[in-house]
Motif scaffolding. Structure first.
Motif, PDB file in Angstrom:
ATOM      1  N   GLN A  37     -12.087   6.961  -0.155  1.00 35.19           N
ATOM      2  CA  GLN A  37     -11.151   7.279  -0.170  1.00 35.19           C
ATOM      3  C   GLN A  37     -10.014   5.704  -0.398  1.00 35.19           C
ATOM      4  OE1 GLN A  37      -9.487   9.615  -2.288  1.00 35.19           O
ATOM      5  NE2 GLN A  37     -11.693   9.748  -2.213  1.00 35.19           N
ATOM      6  N   VAL A  38      -8.745   6.081  -0.610  1.00 30.15           N
ATOM      7  CA  VAL A  38      -7.819   4.736  -0.498  1.00 30.15           C
ATOM      8  C   VAL A  38      -7.385   3.939   0.717  1.00 30.15           C
ATOM      9  CG1 VAL A  38      -5.468   3.721  -1.018  1.00 30.15           C
ATOM     10  CG2 VAL A  38      -6.575   5.005  -2.605  1.00 30.15           C
ATOM     11  N   LYS A  39      -7.906   3.070   1.129  1.00 31.58           N
ATOM     12  CA  LYS A  39      -7.708   2.874   3.358  1.00 31.58           C
ATOM     13  C   LYS A  39      -5.902   2.035   3.327  1.00 31.58           C
ATOM     14  CE  LYS A  39     -11.852   2.440   3.567  1.00 31.58           C
ATOM     15  NZ  LYS A  39     -12.239   3.669   2.827  1.00 31.58           N
ATOM     16  N   GLU A  40      -5.470   1.984   2.594  1.00 32.25           N
ATOM     17  CA  GLU A  40      -3.793   1.080   3.141  1.00 32.25           C
ATOM     18  C   GLU A  40      -3.190   1.493   1.927  1.00 32.25           C
ATOM     19  OE1 GLU A  40      -3.138  -2.863   3.228  1.00 32.25           O
ATOM     20  OE2 GLU A  40      -5.248  -3.434   2.523  1.00 32.25           O
ATOM     21  N   LEU A  41      -2.166   1.880   2.059  1.00 35.77           N
ATOM     22  CA  LEU A  41      -0.601   1.997   0.592  1.00 35.77           C
ATOM     23  C   LEU A  41      -0.390   1.044   0.152  1.00 35.77           C
ATOM     24  CD1 LEU A  41       1.964   3.656  -0.216  1.00 35.77           C
ATOM     25  CD2 LEU A  41       3.166   2.551   1.080  1.00 35.77           C
ATOM     26  N   LEU A  42      -0.999   0.982  -1.361  1.00 31.65           N
ATOM     27  CA  LEU A  42      -0.054  -0.551  -2.201  1.00 31.65           C
ATOM     28  C   LEU A  42       0.079  -0.378  -3.231  1.00 31.65           C
ATOM     29  CD1 LEU A  42      -4.442  -1.080  -2.470  1.00 31.65           C
ATOM     30  CD2 LEU A  42      -2.856  -2.279  -0.814  1.00 31.65           C
ATOM     31  N   PHE A  43       1.107  -0.877  -3.608  1.00 27.45           N
ATOM     32  CA  PHE A  43       2.427  -0.463  -4.570  1.00 27.45           C
ATOM     33  C   PHE A  43       2.405  -1.572  -4.907  1.00 27.45           C
ATOM     34  CE2 PHE A  43       3.958  -1.464  -0.464  1.00 27.45           C
ATOM     35  CZ  PHE A  43       4.457  -1.829  -0.404  1.00 27.45           C
ATOM     36  N   PRO A  44       2.004  -2.286  -6.634  1.00 27.35           N
ATOM     37  CA  PRO A  44       1.764  -2.547  -7.095  1.00 27.35           C
ATOM     38  C   PRO A  44       3.415  -2.819  -8.443  1.00 27.35           C
ATOM     39  CG  PRO A  44      -0.272  -1.870  -7.405  1.00 27.35           C
ATOM     40  CD  PRO A  44       0.082  -1.853  -6.560  1.00 27.35           C
ATOM     41  N   ASP A  45       4.105  -3.560  -8.262  1.00 23.32           N
ATOM     42  CA  ASP A  45       4.651  -3.647  -9.643  1.00 23.32           C
ATOM     43  C   ASP A  45       3.740  -3.657 -10.989  1.00 23.32           C
ATOM     44  OD1 ASP A  45       7.115  -2.794  -8.871  1.00 23.32           O
ATOM     45  OD2 ASP A  45       7.703  -4.692  -8.192  1.00 23.32           O
ATOM     46  N   LEU A  46       3.980  -2.630 -11.937  1.00 26.35           N
ATOM     47  CA  LEU A  46       3.605  -2.473 -12.976  1.00 26.35           C
ATOM     48  C   LEU A  46       4.580  -3.774 -13.877  1.00 26.35           C
ATOM     49  CD1 LEU A  46       1.729   0.588 -13.377  1.00 26.35           C
ATOM     50  CD2 LEU A  46       0.846  -1.769 -12.530  1.00 26.35           C
ATOM     51  N   VAL A  47       5.598  -2.755 -14.108  1.00 22.57           N
ATOM     52  CA  VAL A  47       7.014  -3.876 -14.479  1.00 22.57           C
ATOM     53  C   VAL A  47       7.622  -4.129 -13.920  1.00 22.57           C
ATOM     54  CG1 VAL A  47       8.498  -3.695 -16.528  1.00 22.57           C
ATOM     55  CG2 VAL A  47       6.116  -2.722 -16.928  1.00 22.57           C
ATOM     56  N   GLY A  97      11.966  11.967   4.336  1.00 18.47           N
ATOM     57  CA  GLY A  97      10.939  12.441   4.715  1.00 18.47           C
ATOM     58  C   GLY A  97      11.090  14.166   3.942  1.00 18.47           C
ATOM     59  N   LYS A  98      11.961  14.277   3.162  1.00 18.06           N
ATOM     60  CA  LYS A  98      11.383  14.929   2.296  1.00 18.06           C
ATOM     61  C   LYS A  98      10.649  15.502   0.881  1.00 18.06           C
ATOM     62  CE  LYS A  98      14.817  17.927   2.748  1.00 18.06           C
ATOM     63  NZ  LYS A  98      15.174  19.196   3.207  1.00 18.06           N
ATOM     64  N   MET A  99       9.757  14.120   0.736  1.00 15.53           N
ATOM     65  CA  MET A  99       8.799  13.305   0.211  1.00 15.53           C
ATOM     66  C   MET A  99       7.593  12.840   1.006  1.00 15.53           C
ATOM     67  SD  MET A  99       9.912  14.363  -2.283  1.00 15.53           S
ATOM     68  CE  MET A  99       8.535  13.217  -3.603  1.00 15.53           C
ATOM     69  N   ILE A 100       6.365  12.784   0.239  1.00 12.22           N
ATOM     70  CA  ILE A 100       4.971  11.959   1.095  1.00 12.22           C
ATOM     71  C   ILE A 100       5.730  11.009   1.352  1.00 12.22           C
ATOM     72  CG2 ILE A 100       3.533  13.863   0.119  1.00 12.22           C
ATOM     73  CD1 ILE A 100       2.546  11.714  -1.536  1.00 12.22           C
ATOM     74  N   LEU A 101       4.855  10.362   2.269  1.00 11.51           N
ATOM     75  CA  LEU A 101       5.326   9.110   3.240  1.00 11.51           C
ATOM     76  C   LEU A 101       4.884   8.114   2.399  1.00 11.51           C
ATOM     77  CD1 LEU A 101       4.398   9.600   7.321  1.00 11.51           C
ATOM     78  CD2 LEU A 101       6.460   8.822   5.873  1.00 11.51           C
ATOM     79  N   GLY A 102       3.680   8.088   0.944  1.00 17.88           N
ATOM     80  CA  GLY A 102       3.290   7.538   0.620  1.00 17.88           C
ATOM     81  C   GLY A 102       4.488   6.505  -0.608  1.00 17.88           C
ATOM     82  N   TRP A 103       5.448   7.654  -0.966  1.00 21.93           N
ATOM     83  CA  TRP A 103       6.293   7.082  -1.506  1.00 21.93           C
ATOM     84  C   TRP A 103       7.899   7.376  -0.811  1.00 21.93           C
ATOM     85  CZ3 TRP A 103       8.117  10.967  -6.498  1.00 21.93           C
ATOM     86  CH2 TRP A 103       7.883  10.243  -7.440  1.00 21.93           C
ATOM     87  N   LEU A 118       1.584   4.096  -6.756  1.00 26.21           N
ATOM     88  CA  LEU A 118       1.208   4.106  -5.324  1.00 26.21           C
ATOM     89  C   LEU A 118      -0.016   4.124  -5.931  1.00 26.21           C
ATOM     90  CD1 LEU A 118       4.432   5.710  -4.880  1.00 26.21           C
ATOM     91  CD2 LEU A 118       4.471   3.134  -4.467  1.00 26.21           C
ATOM     92  N   LEU A 119      -0.703   3.348  -4.806  1.00 28.08           N
ATOM     93  CA  LEU A 119      -2.493   3.727  -4.143  1.00 28.08           C
ATOM     94  C   LEU A 119      -1.916   4.488  -2.610  1.00 28.08           C
ATOM     95  CD1 LEU A 119      -2.675   0.791  -5.933  1.00 28.08           C
ATOM     96  CD2 LEU A 119      -4.913   2.998  -6.024  1.00 28.08           C
ATOM     97  N   ILE A 120      -2.139   5.841  -2.811  1.00 24.65           N
ATOM     98  CA  ILE A 120      -1.568   6.288  -1.377  1.00 24.65           C
ATOM     99  C   ILE A 120      -3.033   6.952  -0.677  1.00 24.65           C
ATOM    100  CG2 ILE A 120      -0.087   8.521  -0.332  1.00 24.65           C
ATOM    101  CD1 ILE A 120       1.893   7.594  -3.166  1.00 24.65           C
ATOM    102  N   PRO A 121      -2.719   6.104   0.161  1.00 23.67           N
ATOM    103  CA  PRO A 121      -4.081   6.791   1.319  1.00 23.67           C
ATOM    104  C   PRO A 121      -3.754   8.159   1.783  1.00 23.67           C
ATOM    105  CG  PRO A 121      -3.298   5.302   2.785  1.00 23.67           C
ATOM    106  CD  PRO A 121      -1.928   5.115   0.905  1.00 23.67           C
ATOM    107  N   TYR A 122      -5.437   9.328   2.008  1.00 18.47           N
ATOM    108  CA  TYR A 122      -4.881  10.864   2.543  1.00 18.47           C
ATOM    109  C   TYR A 122      -3.913  10.526   3.933  1.00 18.47           C
ATOM    110  CZ  TYR A 122      -7.513  10.539   6.783  1.00 18.47           C
ATOM    111  OH  TYR A 122      -8.322  10.170   7.835  1.00 18.47           O
ATOM    112  N   ASP A 123      -3.708   9.999   4.434  1.00 23.03           N
ATOM    113  CA  ASP A 123      -2.519  10.238   5.663  1.00 23.03           C
ATOM    114  C   ASP A 123      -1.197   9.477   5.554  1.00 23.03           C
ATOM    115  OD1 ASP A 123      -3.974   7.709   5.654  1.00 23.03           O
ATOM    116  OD2 ASP A 123      -3.040   7.401   7.585  1.00 23.03           O
TER     117      ASP A 123
END
Length: 159
Positions: A37-47, A97-103, A118-123
């Motif tokens: 699975q994804v190892k770390e949070l990645l968040f590239p801008d597509l636009v 804290g209402k959303m998952i930490l990745g968001w 957003l590529l979000i690891p399980y944790d």
């Protein structure tokens, strides 16, 4: 005679109920290897957006689609599990804290008009337990699932 009939009827009902219960539990659990699975949070801008930047405490309005992460698929997009309805964007407060930490972590600094992946690891998603549908109890997000979201920021209301 009456008690023998009652005993047979009770036994038959017990067998029937047991069979129904066994038939209803045919769902095989999905087991994901966290190492794939994804190892770390990645968040590239597509636009890249040009409007107001999002910060913790702001109310954001977004359109989004979410997929289970699958390393063998293009962009890691496996099975799609959710999308915002086209005419009903999703509104929430960022960073409380209402959303998952990745968001909460991955959308900070995003600008209105932009689209971010957003590529979000399980944790930072649904963790080791995953999540189930509230109505059907079917697994929606399996345990240890990495997630992929494409999110378009439509509006920021400053706190």
């Amino acid at each position: 005679m009456k008690s023998v009939f009652q005993m047979i009827a009770t036994f038959a009902c017990a067998v029937a109920l047991t069979a129904c219960g066994a038939a209803a539990n045919t769902e095989k659990p999905v087991v994901l290897d966290p190492n794939t699975q994804v190892k770390e949070l990645l968040f590239p801008d597509l636009v890249k957006g040009t409007g107001t930047a999002a910060a913790a405490g702001d109310t954001l309005t977004v359109a989004y689609t979410g997929w289970l992460y699958d390393a063998s698929k293009p962009d890691g997009k496996g099975v799609q599990f959710e999308t915002s309805p086209p005419l009903q964007p999703f509104t929430f407060v960022l960073g409380i804290g209402k959303m998952i930490l990745g968001w909460d972590r991955g959308l900070v600094g995003m600008q209105v008009g932009g689209t971010r992946r957003l590529l979000i690891p399980y944790d930072l998603g649904y963790g080791v337990s995953g999540t189930r549908d509230r109505v059907t109890n079917a697994v929606v997000i399996p345990p240890y699932a990495g997630l992929v979201f494409d999110i378009t920021l439509q509006k920021v209301e400053k706190k």
